[in-house]
Design an enzyme around this catalytic site. Sequence first.
Site: not given
Length: 472
Positions: A9, A37, A112-113, A254, A295, A357-358, A448
């Site tokens: 968001c 978003g 947001n989150g 990104y 990106s 690319d990212d 991640c």
Amino acid sequence: MAHKPHEECGLFGIYNKDGLQVAEETYLALYALQHRGQESAGIAVNDGGVITVHKDMGLVPDVFDEKTIKKLGSGQLAIGHVRYSPSDKLERANSQPLVMRYVKGTLAIGHNGSIVNIPELKKELEYGGAIFQTSCDAEIIAYIIARERLNAGSIEQALVNTMKKLKGAYSLVMMSPKKLIAARDPQGFRPLCIGKIGESYCFASETCALTSLGADYVRDVEPGEVVVVDENGLRSLKDHCGQKSSLCIFEFVYFARPDSVIDGQSVHFARQNAGRILAQEHPVEADLVMGVPDSGLDAALGYSYESGIPYGMGFVKNRYIGRTFIQETQKQRERSVSIKLGALGAAVKGKRVVLVDDSIVRGTTCANIVANLRAAGAKEVHMRISSPPFMHPCYFGTDISSREHLIACKMSIDEIRDHIGADSLGYLSIEGVHAIAKESNLSMCDACFTGRYPIEVPDEMPKDKYDQKIKA
């Protein structure tokens, strides 16, 4: 999950002391935050304690027009929200801001989150008789704030008390009848900054929103900080400050707009740094460096600077295709790549190309892009990725929800190279990604990539954390 990771968001809030048209200012700010978003947008305006809200599914210019902006009025306070949901629930009821009425008055909130202990909190509240109308974290947060407000001396103290119960990522903007409030979780997973237009204060997810309004950047909201703006000006509560920070590294890779500055670091230069480090870690002989629009462009520029290989355009992006064009079937996704990106045959024919690319999530889109370059006459295609391979799900608001969707969990780097049809493939290292934002004031979350989560997370990511059955 789409071919790119998405963040949840974008937030904005403003306290008017200069005769500003707060609905219009919020509209323009949300336009600047549209990249965060694209599923829904909303604005709530407070005029003398009466809060009016307009929100719906769609992009900002689809949800609002001159008539709806005028209908919202010219109050003293406003908050706005654009939403992307990492779940499958694309419902109007989940669009924000949420406006709640409780015993102490009216509260509007945007979030947001992602809160990792929402299932436990929801279960506790439902056993206490709570009935929920949405499946978004903001409603549960607002419910806890309302309950805490019964014993707290102020709405901001109720929020401080609520934060003791929340685990996970949250940046918040809130509006009571007389106050504008912003808060950031103790780890600072998601960005939030403070701006000023004359004597009017505002909050935004990114500084690009402040720039669009001609606002001056004041500072970032600190991780764990609650900031309050009322008739007496700005003040803050720092009960939850001082913990080790964990800003999402993908804000620099990104998510954020290149013209934003997050916690002291220019996003544009962070991405160029990523490209420079990529060139050091994965050099190659080539004739042209190009980025995947949009990106990969900044990182490609950095790769070119560091390697000395000329930078150029290899694709033209169709600017008239929105998110609604992206379809769910594999065949439709594959066709959408060719329609969105057109390879410049005259620029790449007969050349050895470094394509930057990212990230690579599924691998399908990347394979189609490489194939398009070869069809346009590229002699060689060397893929470079300005982040490490995705190996683990994210619990903090990014839609990397399952290892089964991640190509790096199924294939080695050599196998991914062959799968996408590239002549070589190089990812940015873990050490490299941590070096791209040296000007940032905060430590970064890299879970991640590494699986090293900064806070305790569930053993398994549920498909939808809101639909878990309550066991008696």
